[in-house]
Write an enzyme that holds these catalytic residues in place. Structure first.
Site, PDB file in Angstrom:
ATOM      1  N   TRP A   1      48.035   5.545  49.738  1.00  0.00           N
ATOM      2  CA  TRP A   1      49.492   5.671  49.753  1.00  0.00           C
ATOM      3  C   TRP A   1      50.020   6.124  48.388  1.00  0.00           C
ATOM      4  O   TRP A   1      50.985   6.859  48.293  1.00  0.00           O
ATOM      5  CB  TRP A   1      50.116   4.323  50.124  1.00  0.00           C
ATOM      6  CG  TRP A   1      51.617   4.341  50.145  1.00  0.00           C
ATOM      7  CD1 TRP A   1      52.423   4.740  51.168  1.00  0.00           C
ATOM      8  CD2 TRP A   1      52.502   3.940  49.086  1.00  0.00           C
ATOM      9  NE1 TRP A   1      53.739   4.621  50.828  1.00  0.00           N
ATOM     10  CE2 TRP A   1      53.822   4.126  49.547  1.00  0.00           C
ATOM     11  CE3 TRP A   1      52.303   3.450  47.794  1.00  0.00           C
ATOM     12  CZ2 TRP A   1      54.939   3.840  48.768  1.00  0.00           C
ATOM     13  CZ3 TRP A   1      53.416   3.166  47.019  1.00  0.00           C
ATOM     14  CH2 TRP A   1      54.717   3.361  47.510  1.00  0.00           C
ATOM     15  N   HIS A   2      49.329   5.703  47.317  1.00  0.00           N
ATOM     16  CA  HIS A   2      49.796   6.044  45.975  1.00  0.00           C
ATOM     17  C   HIS A   2      49.595   7.500  45.627  1.00  0.00           C
ATOM     18  O   HIS A   2      50.242   8.025  44.731  1.00  0.00           O
ATOM     19  CB  HIS A   2      49.104   5.167  44.921  1.00  0.00           C
ATOM     20  CG  HIS A   2      49.628   3.782  44.891  1.00  0.00           C
ATOM     21  ND1 HIS A   2      49.179   2.799  45.737  1.00  0.00           N
ATOM     22  CD2 HIS A   2      50.607   3.203  44.132  1.00  0.00           C
ATOM     23  CE1 HIS A   2      49.843   1.684  45.484  1.00  0.00           C
ATOM     24  NE2 HIS A   2      50.712   1.900  44.526  1.00  0.00           N
ATOM     25  N   GLY A   3      48.695   8.163  46.329  1.00  0.00           N
ATOM     26  CA  GLY A   3      48.490   9.567  46.022  1.00  0.00           C
ATOM     27  C   GLY A   3      47.274  10.093  46.751  1.00  0.00           C
ATOM     28  O   GLY A   3      46.380   9.328  47.111  1.00  0.00           O
TER      29      GLY A   3
END
Lengths: 525, 431
Positions: A328-330
């Site tokens: 989700w962060h990248g």
């Protein structure tokens, strides 16, 4: 638009507030809300107007689906379920295309031999945040947990500018009821003052603390990403500096969001609660990016079965949840690995709790030494994980970590040479050699030490924003931390002259730090 | 309770306004970066120690104030060496817009910036080999937003106000103002016409222990840094991000000069003979020759394209009586006449250069015969051959200098491989 910009602070915010309460005072609640929605769209479109269409499409689609899902069509459960699947698929598809398509394509081309064309896709701002918030809405509508909401309120729930681009990730059940309250349309001196104060604290954390300590992390990580080998000290300084930078940056931004919303009389959920005071990794995740943990728990971990299907399943679910959380962060392997090691940390932590409960079922007392150890170990493994999080790729993360571990040797200052025997030596497999402690002049090491020590003291001993503001219920979800209430009353903010002077100095320093005059460091010629 | 909140807010807002306004006025008057130029008082703010550390910003702003008709564009070499008040200039005022450690891209952008708002008529463009390295990173204080036009020559409306918030309302400026107040006993690093104040250089050379030590320092810097930068990739005209050659920026300067009727005098800066030895020891000789050929070729093609006569390209970097000047021995207390160190020539040599290029031939030719070579597509090949031959003569008569540089090159190469680079780059040092 960024909160820490002149345009936002001196133009956008005053105008938005003024017009909102002007309309509100005349009693036009819907007009005032519409103004806020419009302002939020402007705020979003400032960055790239092209993606306004995207967020609008996403809002309309989700609202319609949610509307249908919350209607009584239970006689067709299959139809209803299909609607939900379609709705969630739409959201995942959107974020999947914009955020993950290239990552998928590059890896598929490399390992499976496919031939997807990889073009640059500009990631729409905040897509990770507004997609997730709307998925929760669809799921809850399906489960019949939501009431019917009006479209304007729904629009504001998604776009409300304080939380739009970097969270906290709000839940419809905590936001939408607030929009119906009458008092939010009347300007309140009290809310404005409290909001402004929280905003200034957040701004200070972001532009003074985070941006200044970034001077000691950015050049180090840049060098590592360029393939340079760092010395032991460079690597540690860089890793610690980034650990503080990320915290003050993100929690400062969350504070600013909470403060801004409060100016409109809206409470947002708390997002950080002194995470580096955590005494275990489980504790850490209940303090770091709290609204994301909450989302992952309620909409990923529990639906997957949570801890209901036995120990093995529980650990697998935990790992999968954290892997997804990482992604989700990248879109990158470093994020996946970062999520993976946090999953592993959590599994170990849970297993450890089970084991210690068996052997020491009554031993609940913790000594000070115990606390210090627990906090240090937790901090240490979190620092390790941030190195992976921040690195451009796995190779550079690995190099960075090997420098930190001493695998590339540990330089000793030349002044020790005589007293230690004079030649390079090796101890426990680590090579010690006499050389410059810092290979290149990335920064002044003395200034770095002062910054790192100062921030280390702050994260360990200073009260956090919620604690300081605790007399005035600064945010939602704070009840969980009741036990952490400050014992010293003078540390708690109140609208006094002393506090006004303190906060105005924070504000002045922050505003003076909004821009820097960049210097050319190679100036001798 | 409402009363307390009101009082709190009032105090907060008035504190903030008062302090911010006072700080802005203070910074405006002290003017540490020398860009507002309202008041200059001896002993208070006359000396500007922060000017030289913020050259890109300061000079960009100053060009808009001074509105020069003549420019010197180049690196610190022309910054030290070339005088805007030389009698040969046909226009005035002339400003030395040289930027230390610059790249050809930054030069192109400053060319565009200066010519967009002013009627510039004549430019001396002093080129250096290192500027064309595509690996080069732009200077830390280089910022497109303060320039009058973007790279496609589209007007930038905020260029004039861009630096105001940072120079008035920032901690950095406040500190810079305080530092300015406290260092009035030193001298300015730059003259008002943009030329570098060279008077401090002699001091520096004394500090490091003489000319030969200064030579060593600079040679080491080139061997470790300037041709590699932080990555281990060696000099290359091609930029890694765009896969295009940096020569295109020179093309853009030339074609814009034709369009705007600007006379360009293009100069390859002089360097000491030892500097050529450093290039050789770094294994860059071939690419260095290639660079000169490409300059000639680029100037010719652009002239053909515009249907006008070629701008003159002067090469002052070959072997001659000036750059072969002997470097004093270690501990020998003797000053050099023409050079500070291998890469920076003295203003005296700069005068000879300007004599040669700004004043019609017959006046200057008699006193300083044969200084500099006018390069054309006809003579470039023989010119390079001649330099190669002269190099052999030089190293045979200066064997110690040759060996010194050779050893330094081997040492720095080993150091770089050991400490910086993971991939070995072999065969870099020619024999």
């Amino acid at each position: 638009m960024l909160f820490n910009s002149y345009q936002f602070i001196f133009l956008f915010l005053p105008v938005t507030i003024f017009v909102f309460f002007r309309i509100g005072r005349l009693g036009h609640a819907n007009a005032a809300l519409s103004w806020l929605v419009l302002a939020s769209f402007f705020f979003y479109g400032w960055w790239n107007p092209v993606y306004l269409g995207l967020i609008l499409l996403s809002i309309i689609f989700n609202y319609l689906f949610g509307f249908i899902l919350s209607k009584e069509i239970t006689q067709f459960p299959f139809l209803k379920k299909s609607m939900l699947v379609l709705g969630v698929a739409f959201n995942i598809g959107l974020i999947g295309y914009f955020k993950y398509f290239n990552f998928f394509a590059v890896n598929a081309n490399a390992y499976v031999g496919t031939n997807f064309s990889v073009e640059e896709i500009i990631l729409p701002l905040a897509i990770s945040f507004f997609t997730f918030q709307q998925i929760t809405y669809l799921v809850d509508a399906y489960q019949g947990k939501t009431k019917e909401y009006n479209f304007l309120h729904y629009c504001l729930f998604v776009t409300f500018f304080p939380q739009l681009i970097a969270g906290p990730i709000v839940h419809h059940s905590e936001m939408l009821p607030q929009f119906s309250k009458k008092h939010i349309y009347i300007f309140s001196n009290r809310n404005f003052t409290i909001g402004l104060t929280i905003f200034i604290i957040g701004l200070f954390k972001k532009v003074v603390l985070a941006d200044n300590v970034a001077f000691y992390s950015t050049p180090i990580f840049d060098a590592a990403n360029d393939g340079l080998i760092l010395t032991f000290y460079e690597a540690w300084f860089g890793a610690l500096a980034y650990t503080f930078q990320l915290y003050f940056d993100f929690s400062g931004y969350s504070d600013m969001a909470i403060g801004l919303a409060r100016m409109f009389g809206i409470l947002l959920p708390v997002n950080f609660h002194s995470p580096y005071k955590a005494e275990s990794i489980i504790d850490f995740w209940s303090r770091w990016h709290i609204t994301l943990s909450r989302f992952l728990r309620d909409y990923v971990y529990i639906p997957m079965g949570g801890s209901r299907k036995g120990v093995a399943h529980r650990y697998i679910n935990l790992m999968l949840t954290m892997l997804l959380g990482g992604l989700w962060h990248g879109a990158g392997w470093t994020f996946v690995i970062w999520g993976g090691i946090h999953g592993l940390y959590l599994v170990i932590n849970h297993a450890w709790r089970v084991i210690t409960n068996i052997f020491f079922p009554h031993d609940r007392e913790k000594s000070t030494l115990n606390t210090i150890m627990a906090r240090s170990i937790t901090f240490f493994i979190v620092v390790i994980s941030w190195v992976i999080f921040r690195s451009d790729n796995i190779d550079s993360a690995f190099n960075f970590l090997s420098s930190m571990s001493g695998a590339n040797g540990i330089p000793l200052p030349a002044i020790l040479k005589n007293s230690l025997g004079g030649s390079n030596f090796s101890l426990l497999g680590v090579n010690f050699y006499y050389s410059e402690l810092f290979n290149r002049k990335y920064f002044n090491p003395n200034a770095a030490i002062i910054w790192l020590l100062g921030l280390m003291l702050i994260v360990n001993f200073a009260p956090n924003t919620q604690q300081i503001m605790s007399r005035y219920i600064p945010a939602l979800l704070t009840t969980k931390w009741k036990a952490d209430t400050l014992r010293k009353n003078w540390l708690k903010w109140k609208p006094s002259n002393v506090w006004s002077i303190i906060i105005s100095f924070l504000a002045i320093i922050s505003i003076l730090s909004l821009t820097q005059v960049s210097e050319f460091l190679y100036f001798q010629f | 309770m409402r009363k307390y909140f009101n009082r709190y807010l009032l105090l907060l807002v008035s504190m903030m306004t008062t302090f911010l306004v006072l700080i802005a006025i203070f910074n405006y008057l002290i003017d540490p970066y020398w860009i507002y130029r309202k008041i200059e008082i001896d002993g208070v703010n006359k000396v500007k120690p922060m000017f030289r550390t913020h050259i890109s910003m300061a000079k960009a702003n100053l060009v808009n104030k001074i509105k020069p008709q003549g420019l010197i564009l180049g690196s610190s070499r022309s910054g030290y060496g070339l005088d805007p008040e030389h009698p040969g200039w046909q226009t005035s005022p002339v400003y030395n817009l040289s930027l230390p450690g610059t790249s050809i891209y930054e030069l192109m952008r400053y060319f565009q910036h200066a010519t967009a708002a002013n009627s510039v008529k004549e430019i001396v463009l002093a080129l250096d080999f290192f500027m064309f390295n595509g690996q080069r990173r732009y200077k830390t204080d280089f910022n497109e937003k303060r320039l009058n036009v973007d790279r496609n020559n589209k007007l930038n409306f905020i260029s004039n106000v861009y630096d105001i918030p940072a120079t008035l309302f920032s901690i950095d400026s406040l500190m810079a103002s305080i530092k300015t107040l406290r260092s009035q006993k030193s001298t300015n690093g730059y003259l008002a016409n943009g030329q570098r104040n060279w008077s401090s250089y002699a001091e520096r050379i004394k500090k490091v222990g003489g000319y030969r030590n200064m030579f060593h320092l600079v040679e080491k810097e080139y061997l470790t840094d300037h041709w590699w930068f932080s990555s281990c990739n060696r000099y290359d005209f091609v930029e890694p991000q765009t896969h295009k050659s940096t020569l295109r920026y020179l093309k853009a300067i030339i074609s814009a000069a034709y369009i705007n009727n600007i006379t360009l005098h293009i100069v390859i800066s002089p360097n000491h003979a030892r500097f050529l030895e450093v290039i050789h020891a770094a294994g860059l000789w071939d690419i260095y020759e290639e660079w000169k050929k490409m300059l000639v070729f680029t100037i010719k093609t652009e002239a053909n394209k515009s249907g006008k006569s070629e701008f003159k390209l002067w090469d002052f970097s070959g072997y001659d009586m000036y750059n072969s000047e002997d470097v004093p021995l270690k501990n020998e207390n003797k000053a050099m006449e023409w050079f500070w160190e291998p890469s920076h020539y003295k203003a005296e040599l700069g005068t000879l250069i300007l004599n040669r290029i700004l004043i019609p031939m017959k006046n200057s030719n008699e006193k300083y015969p044969n200084y500099g070579v006018l390069l054309t597509s006809q003579n470039i090949k023989s010119h390079l051959e001649k330099i190669r031959a002269e190099r052999l003569i030089y190293i045979n008569s200066h064997h110690d200098d040759y060996l010194e540089i050779k050893n330094l090159a081997i040492k720095t190469e080993n150091w770089r491989i050991k400490t910086r680079c993971q991939q070995l780059i072999k065969n870099r040092i020619n024999n």
